[in-house]
Design an enzyme around this catalytic site. Structure first.
Site, mmCIF file in Angstrom:
data_model
loop_
_atom_site.group_PDB
_atom_site.id
_atom_site.type_symbol
_atom_site.label_atom_id
_atom_site.label_comp_id
_atom_site.label_asym_id
_atom_site.label_seq_id
_atom_site.Cartn_x
_atom_site.Cartn_y
_atom_site.Cartn_z
ATOM 1 N N ASP A 35 14.394 -26.715 -52.708
ATOM 2 C CA ASP A 35 14.675 -27.162 -51.336
ATOM 3 C C ASP A 35 14.434 -28.666 -51.188
ATOM 4 O O ASP A 35 13.619 -29.246 -51.910
ATOM 5 C CB ASP A 35 13.783 -26.369 -50.355
ATOM 6 C CG ASP A 35 14.319 -26.423 -48.937
ATOM 7 O OD1 ASP A 35 15.459 -26.871 -48.739
ATOM 8 O OD2 ASP A 35 13.587 -26.000 -48.019
ATOM 9 N N GLY A 36 15.136 -29.260 -50.235
ATOM 10 C CA GLY A 36 14.884 -30.665 -49.886
ATOM 11 C C GLY A 36 15.966 -31.635 -50.330
ATOM 12 O O GLY A 36 15.788 -32.849 -50.221
ATOM 13 N N HIS A 52 22.462 -32.891 -53.167
ATOM 14 C CA HIS A 52 22.786 -31.694 -53.950
ATOM 15 C C HIS A 52 23.170 -32.077 -55.377
ATOM 16 O O HIS A 52 22.814 -31.411 -56.338
ATOM 17 C CB HIS A 52 23.942 -30.927 -53.303
ATOM 18 C CG HIS A 52 23.595 -30.357 -51.956
ATOM 19 N ND1 HIS A 52 22.405 -29.714 -51.716
ATOM 20 C CD2 HIS A 52 24.276 -30.348 -50.780
ATOM 21 C CE1 HIS A 52 22.380 -29.319 -50.449
ATOM 22 N NE2 HIS A 52 23.493 -29.705 -49.863
ATOM 23 N N LEU A 146 14.875 -18.622 -73.096
ATOM 24 C CA LEU A 146 14.641 -18.441 -71.661
ATOM 25 C C LEU A 146 15.880 -17.902 -70.932
ATOM 26 O O LEU A 146 17.009 -18.291 -71.243
ATOM 27 C CB LEU A 146 14.251 -19.796 -71.064
ATOM 28 C CG LEU A 146 14.131 -19.876 -69.555
ATOM 29 C CD1 LEU A 146 12.774 -20.453 -69.182
ATOM 30 C CD2 LEU A 146 15.212 -20.747 -68.946
ATOM 31 N N SER A 211 12.570 -17.755 -46.766
ATOM 32 C CA SER A 211 14.013 -17.884 -46.520
ATOM 33 C C SER A 211 14.809 -16.790 -47.232
ATOM 34 O O SER A 211 15.807 -17.060 -47.905
ATOM 35 C CB SER A 211 14.508 -19.278 -46.922
ATOM 36 O OG SER A 211 13.796 -20.276 -46.227
HETATM 37 C C1 IPE Z 1 16.567 -21.822 -48.971
HETATM 38 O O1 IPE Z 1 16.614 -23.085 -48.417
HETATM 39 C C2 IPE Z 1 17.776 -21.571 -49.818
HETATM 40 C C3 IPE Z 1 17.877 -22.369 -51.018
HETATM 41 C C4 IPE Z 1 17.032 -23.259 -51.454
HETATM 42 C C5 IPE Z 1 19.042 -22.122 -51.796
HETATM 43 P P1 IPE Z 1 17.163 -23.360 -46.966
HETATM 44 O O2 IPE Z 1 17.078 -24.834 -46.769
HETATM 45 O O3 IPE Z 1 18.496 -22.738 -46.792
HETATM 46 O O4 IPE Z 1 16.116 -22.590 -46.052
HETATM 47 P P2 IPE Z 1 15.762 -22.747 -44.528
HETATM 48 O O5 IPE Z 1 17.048 -22.670 -43.757
HETATM 49 O O6 IPE Z 1 15.126 -24.077 -44.363
HETATM 50 O O7 IPE Z 1 14.825 -21.640 -44.244
HETATM 51 C C1 IPE Z 2 18.321 -27.071 -50.827
HETATM 52 O O1 IPE Z 2 18.347 -28.275 -50.139
HETATM 53 C C2 IPE Z 2 19.673 -26.694 -51.377
HETATM 54 C C3 IPE Z 2 20.340 -25.592 -50.668
HETATM 55 C C4 IPE Z 2 19.841 -24.886 -49.719
HETATM 56 C C5 IPE Z 2 21.684 -25.293 -51.080
HETATM 57 P P1 IPE Z 2 18.719 -28.376 -48.601
HETATM 58 O O2 IPE Z 2 20.171 -28.638 -48.477
HETATM 59 O O3 IPE Z 2 18.254 -27.173 -47.871
HETATM 60 O O4 IPE Z 2 17.898 -29.638 -48.181
HETATM 61 P P2 IPE Z 2 17.130 -29.873 -46.809
HETATM 62 O O5 IPE Z 2 16.215 -28.714 -46.611
HETATM 63 O O6 IPE Z 2 18.170 -29.954 -45.751
HETATM 64 O O7 IPE Z 2 16.409 -31.158 -47.019
HETATM 65 MG MG MG Z 3 16.525 -26.727 -46.934
#
Ligand code: IPE
Ligand code: IPE
Ligand code: MG
Length: 256
Positions: A35-36, A52, A146, A211
């Site tokens: 995430d992030g 991404h 792995l 999530s």
């Molecule tokens: C969870 O992250 C899904 C993935 C990392 C693929 P999200 O960014 O979609 O989750 P929420 O919406 O913050 O809970």
């Molecule tokens: C995680 O990063 C990747 C996916 C959920 C596909 P995010 O796109 O959720 O990044 P933030 O949470 O908005 O920073």
């Molecule tokens: Mg996110």
């Protein structure tokens, strides 16, 4: 004054202590909520998709590091069943990433004896997303290193719904008695029926929620959260998580 200096020195030492990861007690299965990416890009004044793209690059290095540590299964949450709610452009970009990732990284992953797998609802994925993954799965199915398991269009609740439907169909057909339904049977009807449950769950970017990720399988996993955003995550962070995992005491509801 001297005391403060000593405290500072001690603090400095702990900050620089080389990470000690023991060869015993390596988690067999590590699952990561990557995430992030969006925030990483935003902080740099870049479009979300740049996050991404950089996030995709982090995947290979972390996979190699996990393989070296002796982790057997690495499950990477790449796209949830809820991520379709995002703007169309972003979803389209994300759906192109597996193909690009595999074009760049598959040969090296094969050299490292990595086996690619995927869990999620494949039928909803566009062909240009699904096909390269299925080819990679086929090409690596005999590899014994792995397992790199991509959770793509994955949702824990959907997985449970489908598992329950299969069991209900078995009951209706008379193959299963209601009293026979137990934890083992439910596990056997999930997408992870061939994998151990995650020992360690990592989520990046400071969010502390699941999530909809592996709701059943994470029942007794150790959780490790970091503020590091996914595109900045490296093998060293993974080692940090594993070192902390090794210092934990898993009790499974019993006593030590
Ligand atoms: C969870 O992250 C899904 C993935 C990392 C693929 P999200 O960014 O979609 O989750 P929420 O919406 O913050 O809970
Ligand atoms: C995680 O990063 C990747 C996916 C959920 C596909 P995010 O796109 O959720 O990044 P933030 O949470 O908005 O920073
Ligand atoms: Mg996110």
């Amino acid at each position: 004054m001297i005391k403060r200096f000593q405290a500072w020195l001690k603090q400095r030492e702990t900050n620089h202590k080389p990470l000690h990861v023991s060869k015993d007690n390596v988690p067999e299965h590590v699952a990561i909520i990557m995430d992030g990416n969006g925030r990483w890009a935003k902080r740099r004044g870049l479009p979300r998709v740049a996050g991404h793209h950089t996030g995709m690059k982090a995947v290979k290095n972390v996979t190699i590091a996990a393989n070296e540590l002796g982790i057997k299964v690495l499950t990477m949450y790449a796209f949830s069943t809820e991520n379709w709610k995002r703007p169309k452009d972003e979803v389209e970009f994300l759906m192109k990433l597996p193909q690009e990732f595999l074009a760049i990284e598959l040969d090296e992953l094969i050299k490292e004896n990595v086996q690619v797998q995927m869990m999620g609802h494949r039928e909803q994925l566009p062909e240009h997303t699904r096909k390269p993954l299925e080819e990679a799965i086929e090409r690596t199915k005999h590899n014994t290193g792995l397992i790199l398991n991509f959770a793509l269009n994955y949702g824990g609740q959907r997985e449970l719904v489908e598992g329950v439907r299969e069991i209900a169909a078995d009951v209706l057909a008379g193959r299963v008695q209601v009293e026979q339904i137990d934890e083992k049977m439910i596990s056997a009807n999930l997408l992870t029926n061939h994998l151990p449950n995650p020992d360690l769950l990592i989520r990046t970017s400071g969010e502390m929620r699941l999530s909809n990720f592996m709701l059943w399988q994470l029942a007794y996993s150790e959780f490790w959260f970091t503020d590091v955003l996914w595109p900045d995550f490296t093998g060293e962070h993974l080692k940090e998580a594993v070192a902390e995992y090794q210092s934990r005491h898993r009790r499974y509801g019993g006593l030590q």
